[in-house]
Design a protein around this motif. Structure first.
Motif, PDB file in Angstrom:
ATOM      1  N   THR A  23       5.081   5.457   7.271  1.00 44.04           N
ATOM      2  CA  THR A  23       6.007   6.097   6.333  1.00 44.04           C
ATOM      3  C   THR A  23       6.355   7.500   6.803  1.00 44.04           C
ATOM      4  OG1 THR A  23       5.118   4.817   4.475  1.00 44.04           O
ATOM      5  CG2 THR A  23       6.355   6.810   3.939  1.00 44.04           C
ATOM      6  N   GLY A  24       5.341   8.302   7.110  1.00 51.70           N
ATOM      7  CA  GLY A  24       5.591   9.662   7.591  1.00 51.70           C
ATOM      8  C   GLY A  24       6.296   9.679   8.930  1.00 51.70           C
ATOM      9  N   ALA A  25       5.928   8.738   9.809  1.00 46.75           N
ATOM     10  CA  ALA A  25       6.540   8.682  11.139  1.00 46.75           C
ATOM     11  C   ALA A  25       8.035   8.399  11.041  1.00 46.75           C
ATOM     12  CB  ALA A  25       5.849   7.618  11.990  1.00 46.75           C
ATOM     13  N   CYS A  26       8.409   7.419  10.209  1.00 46.09           N
ATOM     14  CA  CYS A  26       9.831   7.100  10.054  1.00 46.09           C
ATOM     15  C   CYS A  26      10.586   8.246   9.391  1.00 46.09           C
ATOM     16  CB  CYS A  26       9.993   5.818   9.239  1.00 46.09           C
ATOM     17  SG  CYS A  26       9.609   4.310  10.159  1.00 46.09           S
ATOM     18  N   ALA A  27       9.948   8.925   8.440  1.00 55.23           N
ATOM     19  CA  ALA A  27      10.599  10.056   7.781  1.00 55.23           C
ATOM     20  C   ALA A  27      10.817  11.203   8.767  1.00 55.23           C
ATOM     21  CB  ALA A  27       9.764  10.524   6.590  1.00 55.23           C
ATOM     22  N   ALA A  28       9.830  11.476   9.617  1.00 55.41           N
ATOM     23  CA  ALA A  28       9.978  12.547  10.609  1.00 55.41           C
ATOM     24  C   ALA A  28      11.092  12.224  11.593  1.00 55.41           C
ATOM     25  CB  ALA A  28       8.652  12.747  11.354  1.00 55.41           C
ATOM     26  N   TRP A  29      11.148  10.971  12.004  1.00 56.57           N
ATOM     27  CA  TRP A  29      12.189  10.519  12.940  1.00 56.57           C
ATOM     28  C   TRP A  29      13.575  10.656  12.312  1.00 56.57           C
ATOM     29  CZ3 TRP A  29      13.718   4.817  13.159  1.00 56.57           C
ATOM     30  CH2 TRP A  29      14.636   4.573  14.200  1.00 56.57           C
ATOM     31  N   ASP A  30      13.735  10.151  11.098  1.00 58.87           N
ATOM     32  CA  ASP A  30      15.019  10.189  10.421  1.00 58.87           C
ATOM     33  C   ASP A  30      15.475  11.636  10.193  1.00 58.87           C
ATOM     34  OD1 ASP A  30      17.239   9.894   8.753  1.00 58.87           O
ATOM     35  OD2 ASP A  30      16.321   8.346   7.524  1.00 58.87           O
ATOM     36  N   ALA A  31      14.592  12.459   9.630  1.00 59.31           N
ATOM     37  CA  ALA A  31      14.956  13.845   9.317  1.00 59.31           C
ATOM     38  C   ALA A  31      15.320  14.623  10.576  1.00 59.31           C
ATOM     39  CB  ALA A  31      13.806  14.523   8.585  1.00 59.31           C
ATOM     40  N   LEU A 383       8.510  19.274  -3.892  1.00 62.00           N
ATOM     41  CA  LEU A 383       7.476  18.297  -3.546  1.00 62.00           C
ATOM     42  C   LEU A 383       7.962  16.889  -3.866  1.00 62.00           C
ATOM     43  CD1 LEU A 383       4.541  17.630  -2.648  1.00 62.00           C
ATOM     44  CD2 LEU A 383       3.861  17.944  -5.049  1.00 62.00           C
ATOM     45  N   ILE A 384       7.856  16.008  -2.878  1.00 66.38           N
ATOM     46  CA  ILE A 384       8.218  14.597  -3.011  1.00 66.38           C
ATOM     47  C   ILE A 384       7.035  13.758  -2.543  1.00 66.38           C
ATOM     48  CG2 ILE A 384       9.769  12.760  -2.200  1.00 66.38           C
ATOM     49  CD1 ILE A 384      11.846  14.970  -1.632  1.00 66.38           C
ATOM     50  N   SER A 385       6.802  12.628  -3.193  1.00 63.30           N
ATOM     51  CA  SER A 385       5.817  11.655  -2.716  1.00 63.30           C
ATOM     52  C   SER A 385       6.527  10.337  -2.424  1.00 63.30           C
ATOM     53  CB  SER A 385       4.714  11.422  -3.751  1.00 63.30           C
ATOM     54  OG  SER A 385       3.916  12.569  -3.916  1.00 63.30           O
ATOM     55  N   ALA A 386       6.134   9.681  -1.350  1.00 60.55           N
ATOM     56  CA  ALA A 386       6.728   8.393  -0.976  1.00 60.55           C
ATOM     57  C   ALA A 386       5.626   7.436  -0.573  1.00 60.55           C
ATOM     58  CB  ALA A 386       7.730   8.564   0.162  1.00 60.55           C
ATOM     59  N   LEU A 387       5.693   6.216  -1.077  1.00 61.96           N
ATOM     60  CA  LEU A 387       4.683   5.194  -0.800  1.00 61.96           C
ATOM     61  C   LEU A 387       5.382   3.904  -0.413  1.00 61.96           C
ATOM     62  CD1 LEU A 387       1.606   4.436  -0.934  1.00 61.96           C
ATOM     63  CD2 LEU A 387       2.087   3.594  -3.245  1.00 61.96           C
ATOM     64  N   SER A 388       5.079   3.395   0.767  1.00 59.69           N
ATOM     65  CA  SER A 388       5.665   2.144   1.246  1.00 59.69           C
ATOM     66  C   SER A 388       4.713   0.994   0.967  1.00 59.69           C
ATOM     67  CB  SER A 388       5.926   2.232   2.752  1.00 59.69           C
ATOM     68  OG  SER A 388       6.459   1.022   3.246  1.00 59.69           O
ATOM     69  N   VAL A 389       5.277  -0.147   0.578  1.00 62.25           N
ATOM     70  CA  VAL A 389       4.427  -1.302   0.297  1.00 62.25           C
ATOM     71  C   VAL A 389       4.214  -2.166   1.532  1.00 62.25           C
ATOM     72  CG1 VAL A 389       5.045  -1.373  -2.133  1.00 62.25           C
ATOM     73  CG2 VAL A 389       6.357  -2.738  -0.507  1.00 62.25           C
ATOM     74  N   LYS A 390       5.004  -1.957   2.566  1.00 56.61           N
ATOM     75  CA  LYS A 390       4.773  -2.730   3.783  1.00 56.61           C
ATOM     76  C   LYS A 390       5.444  -2.042   4.969  1.00 56.61           C
ATOM     77  CE  LYS A 390       8.621  -5.982   3.114  1.00 56.61           C
ATOM     78  NZ  LYS A 390       9.012  -7.397   3.112  1.00 56.61           N
ATOM     79  N   TYR A 391       4.935  -2.342   6.128  1.00 61.40           N
ATOM     80  CA  TYR A 391       5.415  -1.745   7.375  1.00 61.40           C
ATOM     81  C   TYR A 391       6.901  -2.018   7.571  1.00 61.40           C
ATOM     82  CZ  TYR A 391       4.438  -0.048  12.161  1.00 61.40           C
ATOM     83  OH  TYR A 391       4.383   0.677  13.316  1.00 61.40           O
ATOM     84  N   THR A 392       7.337  -3.241   7.271  1.00 59.41           N
ATOM     85  CA  THR A 392       8.696  -3.684   7.581  1.00 59.41           C
ATOM     86  C   THR A 392       9.771  -2.796   6.976  1.00 59.41           C
ATOM     87  OG1 THR A 392       7.856  -5.949   7.640  1.00 59.41           O
ATOM     88  CG2 THR A 392      10.244  -5.682   7.525  1.00 59.41           C
ATOM     89  N   THR A 393       9.552  -2.324   5.757  1.00 58.85           N
ATOM     90  CA  THR A 393      10.601  -1.579   5.057  1.00 58.85           C
ATOM     91  C   THR A 393      10.398  -0.071   5.127  1.00 58.85           C
ATOM     92  OG1 THR A 393       9.377  -1.906   2.985  1.00 58.85           O
ATOM     93  CG2 THR A 393      11.167  -3.452   3.475  1.00 58.85           C
ATOM     94  N   ALA A 394       9.504   0.401   5.976  1.00 59.17           N
ATOM     95  CA  ALA A 394       9.237   1.846   6.063  1.00 59.17           C
ATOM     96  C   ALA A 394      10.470   2.628   6.521  1.00 59.17           C
ATOM     97  CB  ALA A 394       8.061   2.106   6.994  1.00 59.17           C
ATOM     98  N   ARG A 395      11.243   2.069   7.419  1.00 53.32           N
ATOM     99  CA  ARG A 395      12.438   2.786   7.892  1.00 53.32           C
ATOM    100  C   ARG A 395      13.443   2.978   6.761  1.00 53.32           C
ATOM    101  NH1 ARG A 395      17.563   2.723   8.877  1.00 53.32           N
ATOM    102  NH2 ARG A 395      17.644   0.786   7.681  1.00 53.32           N
ATOM    103  N   LYS A 396      13.634   1.942   5.967  1.00 54.72           N
ATOM    104  CA  LYS A 396      14.579   2.028   4.847  1.00 54.72           C
ATOM    105  C   LYS A 396      14.074   2.996   3.785  1.00 54.72           C
ATOM    106  CE  LYS A 396      18.383   0.673   2.827  1.00 54.72           C
ATOM    107  NZ  LYS A 396      19.714   0.927   3.432  1.00 54.72           N
ATOM    108  N   LEU A 397      12.771   2.952   3.510  1.00 50.79           N
ATOM    109  CA  LEU A 397      12.185   3.911   2.571  1.00 50.79           C
ATOM    110  C   LEU A 397      12.407   5.336   3.059  1.00 50.79           C
ATOM    111  CD1 LEU A 397      10.365   4.750   0.154  1.00 50.79           C
ATOM    112  CD2 LEU A 397       8.405   4.422   1.691  1.00 50.79           C
ATOM    113  N   ALA A 398      12.212   5.562   4.356  1.00 49.03           N
ATOM    114  CA  ALA A 398      12.423   6.900   4.923  1.00 49.03           C
ATOM    115  C   ALA A 398      13.871   7.333   4.750  1.00 49.03           C
ATOM    116  CB  ALA A 398      12.039   6.907   6.400  1.00 49.03           C
TER     117      ALA A 398
END
Length: 556
Positions: A23-31, A383-398
């Protein structure tokens, strides 16, 4: 990618991300791709917790069909296609067989209807020029064909089966790391082994964190305009010091374990029903499935799902867990006849569970990602919190999370680029052609299995790994006689991928230990190579070796 604590302490970032899982990795990449200044810290190594404890599947959301959540299945199918496109060296199609018994809910009839709808939802699943990335439609198999593929499965009442395809990650630990490497290439500052001790606040706004380097003990502050809490199971413990916050993140976790055993299947995964039902399913076929999946010449089997009431830092896998899973496997597939000595490796993690899980042991995993803006109800801005339920959708969540970050910063979100941007090493149009060409090109220098292993783990960036061996030909030698892992990978891990501990190299940079204990000689080779790079003394080497040995030992 280098640790630079001084820069962290002397920069005010647009975004600070706490948590270096997927989750954090995809968010860092996207941002980073969208132009924000980004820092990311993790209290241990990147991707070492939940993201490393998956079933190694990028899946199309088939289980959502049982709940009538067609939009989630559709999203998962799309994201699976994106993963194949941006990470072609890591993500590959794999067939799954579901045997069918009797008729009606457990038979071919209902399952065929569901699979036909599933195929329709994934009409764009083959958006690739590479034929090896094609995901075929499901096939209905006869009883005889199923028994031809798996002659040892339970024959009583079998009517046939369904063959469908999903995608497998060759190495999820390195896939997570590759997202971070891509973010770093785009300007993000990333540091592992940095623990956030508390948030800094001014009035009702979070302005940064107080942090500690767990390797040196150095304490320092990190300033940021927005902080993203992507710490997964540690989410509440990170929020707890903000005493005014009553977190709106619904957190309940189940513990799941996987085991690696001798090979039980060859080229096809097998789904078998357990006695545990899917609570809340609209179409309940009578039992949650576990999977026996071919992986690196072994079988990967899992997962269990039981409510978790401990602490996220607790050791996940107990001897009782392993024996219980073995018993469940042997009950469903007696021909496996697995014994404790057949378990080469094991791992466990915490997965978001449905907060409304029914009483008892029925599995009801969470089906919805969560994004919480803490200014809305708790009155804490920045402050924001983000929680992914599975690896597959982490990019979309980000993507959704970074859109919110831009709005918090007062900007209109620019276009998200992650759906069409290859990750580190992933600019490969036709993977099989690239693999063949590079294997042949290196044939005079390297055994083919070594080149293949490098390409599956580094993609086009494998040449940088071999660049280290240009300076020392001995680094082309394998660490273990039966594994195609070379010394140059250890050097590369330390110099270019921020490996700080022996566990980082053995489990997350090279995969040396992920199919079982490679033996003392291989571990010592890694340890002494790292010691030469990082200046470890004899006592430090022994401590590092002991930490690795602990991973191979479950709790009593």
């Amino acid at each position: 990618m280098q640790r630079n604590l001084n820069k962290l302490a002397n920069t005010t970032y647009d975004l600070l991300i706490v948590g270096g899982g997927i989750t954090g990795a995809c968010a860092a990449w996207d941002a980073s791709l969208r132009g924000l200044s980004v820092a990311l810290v993790d209290k241990v190594d990147f991707g070492s917790a939940t993201s490393a404890a998956s079933g190694k599947i990028i899946h199309g959301g088939l289980r959502y069909m049982q709940y009538g959540a067609l939009h989630r299945a559709r999203e998962s199918l799309h994201e699976r296609m994106v993963f194949q496109k941006i990470a072609p060296h890591f993500v590959h199609p794999i067939p799954f067989l579901i045997p069918t018994y009797g008729h009606l809910l457990k038979g071919k009839e209902i399952l065929t209807l569901g699979m036909t709808l599933y195929d329709l939802l994934g009409l764009d699943k083959n958006n690739s020029k590479a034929p090896e990335k094609t995901i075929p439609r499901h096939r209905v198999l006869s009883r005889n064909k199923v028994l031809e593929l798996f002659p040892d499965i339970d024959r009583v009442g079998i009517t046939g089966g369904i063959l469908y395809y999903d995608c497998q990650m060759h190495n999820p630990e390195r896939l997570t790391l590759s997202f971070l490497l891509t973010a770093n290439n785009a300007g993000a500052d990333l540091v592992n082994y940095v623990k956030v001790k508390e948030f800094h606040k001014k009035d009702n706004r979070v302005t940064g964190v107080k942090a500690e380097d767990t390797i040196t003990g150095e304490k320092f502050d990190i300033q940021a305009r927005v902080v993203l809490n992507a710490s997964g199971p540690w989410m509440h413990s990170l929020l707890r010091p903000l005493k005014r916050v009553e977190p709106r993140v619904n957190l309940q976790f189940s513990k799941g374990i996987h085991i690696i055993t001798r090979s039980l299947t060859k080229n096809c995964a097998l789904a078998l029903a357990t006695k545990h039902s899917h609570a809340g399913a609209l179409v309940n076929r009578g039992g949650r499935h576990f999977f026996i999946i071919p992986w690196r010449n072994h079988s990967l089997i899992g997962t269990t799902n039981v409510p978790f009431e401990g602490r996220p830092d607790d050791k996940m896998v107990t001897e009782r867990d392993i024996l219980g899973l073995l018993q469940e496997i042997n009950a469903a597939y007696p021909a496996a006849s697995l014994k404790r000595q057949d378990v080469a490796f094991f791992y466990g993690g915490l997965y978001p569970d449905d907060i409304k899980r029914s009483v008892g042991d029925a599995y009801q995993g969470a089906r919805k990602d969560q994004i919480v803006d803490h200014s809305t109800n708790e009155g804490i801005d920045g402050l924001i919190s983000a929680l992914s339920v599975k690896y597959t959708t982490a990019r979309k969540l980000a993507q959704r999370t970074i859109n919110l970050v831009f709005r918090k910063l007062g900007y209109k979100p620019p276009e998200c680029l992650t759906e069409k941007t290859p990750i580190h090493g992933g600019k490969i149009e036709r993977f099989n052609d690239f693999l063949f060409a590079e294997t042949e090109r290196n044939a005079s220098r390297l055994k083919k299995d070594i080149t293949r292993n490098l390409i599956y783990n580094y993609g086009t960036a494998y040449a940088k790994v071999l660049g280290h061996a240009d300076k020392n030909p001995g680094w082309c030698e394998t660490i273990h006689a039966q594994l195609p892992i070379i010394n140059a990978q250890v050097i590369h891990a330390v110099r270019d991928e921020m490996a700080q501990k022996l566990t980082d190299v053995v489990f997350r940079r090279t995969g040396l230990g992920t199919v079982g204990d490679p033996g003392e000689a291989a571990l010592q080779t890694c340890a002494y190579t790292m010691a030469g790079e990082l200046g470890w003394d004899a006592q430090k080497i022994q401590r590092e070796l002991m930490e690795v040995r602990e991973v191979f030992s479950p709790s009593p």
